[in-house]
Design an enzyme around this catalytic site. Sequence first.
Site, short mmCIF file in Angstrom:
data_model
loop_
_atom_site.label_atom_id
_atom_site.label_comp_id
_atom_site.label_asym_id
_atom_site.label_seq_id
_atom_site.Cartn_x
_atom_site.Cartn_y
_atom_site.Cartn_z
N ASP A 141 -47.80 14.04 35.47
CA ASP A 141 -47.14 14.23 34.17
C ASP A 141 -46.56 12.97 33.51
O ASP A 141 -45.43 13.00 33.00
CB ASP A 141 -46.00 15.27 34.31
CG ASP A 141 -46.52 16.65 34.72
OD1 ASP A 141 -47.74 16.80 34.90
OD2 ASP A 141 -45.69 17.56 34.87
N LYS A 156 -51.75 22.06 33.56
CA LYS A 156 -51.08 23.25 34.09
C LYS A 156 -50.19 23.88 33.04
O LYS A 156 -49.55 23.18 32.26
CB LYS A 156 -50.28 22.87 35.34
CG LYS A 156 -49.30 21.74 35.10
CD LYS A 156 -48.81 21.14 36.40
CE LYS A 156 -48.04 19.87 36.18
NZ LYS A 156 -46.76 20.03 35.49
N CYS A 180 -41.66 18.40 38.93
CA CYS A 180 -43.10 18.50 39.18
C CYS A 180 -43.57 17.65 40.35
O CYS A 180 -44.50 18.04 41.06
CB CYS A 180 -43.87 18.21 37.90
SG CYS A 180 -43.65 19.56 36.69
C1 VGL Z 1 -41.42 19.03 34.30
C2 VGL Z 1 -39.56 20.13 33.53
C3 VGL Z 1 -40.34 20.98 32.81
C4 VGL Z 1 -42.00 17.92 35.12
C5 VGL Z 1 -42.22 19.88 33.57
O1 VGL Z 1 -43.09 17.43 34.80
O2 VGL Z 1 -41.33 17.51 36.10
N1 VGL Z 1 -40.10 19.17 34.28
N2 VGL Z 1 -41.68 20.86 32.83
#
Ligand code: VGL
Length: 201
Positions: free
Chosen positions: A14, A101, A149
């Site tokens: 991410d 995702k 994540c």
């Molecule tokens: C994430 C919060 C919400 C992440 C993703 O990538 O860690 N954190 N969605």
Amino acid sequence: MARYHPAAALVVVDVQNDFADPKGSLVVPGADRVIPVINRETAAAREHGALVVLTQDWHPRSTPHFTKDGGDWPVHCVAETWGAELHPDLQSPPETPVVRKGSNGEDGYSGFTMRDTRTGEHVPTMLAPLLQSAGVTDVVVIGLATDYCVKATALDALRLGYATTVLTDAVAACEIRRGDGEAALEELRNAGANVRSSRGG
Ligand code: VGL
Ligand code: ZN
């Protein structure tokens, strides 16, 4: 760089504008500092024949993941928007596989599994099949965010039987509560992950 070899995979979690750019909607403190480390790691991984996989948080405009729809987070990483794009400083050849995702409104944080919010069931992403078809035994997890994540992805990797490493200088934490990042690393250590710096050791 013995951590990279043809049976290893580097999973870069991410590294997207909403998390890593100062103008993003859910900025992870320190993300800008870890991107150069991430680039060094992806280069080393490729050089030693390891598979590099990127993940992307990829939400619909409305999802129980967002506060406005009953969840925990400001709107972020909406599919096909600037915020969901990989950060431009992340160096990755166009052929690098990307696992997205949340596209169907699933909740959860792991690159391996998503939670269907209607049935509560965990549905797998393409990540495990991708690693399996490449003959991967060892997984290195880096990226954003340590306390969400990255943690969930590394815990799933352990659960799936991969020898799992998390590089402390290539991750950054949301730290909604102070200490969440360190607590996540401790949880990963206790679960059997090799938690260490990319440098030395
Ligand atoms: C994430 C919060 C919400 C992440 C993703 O990538 O860690 N954190 N969605
Ligand atoms: Zn998200």
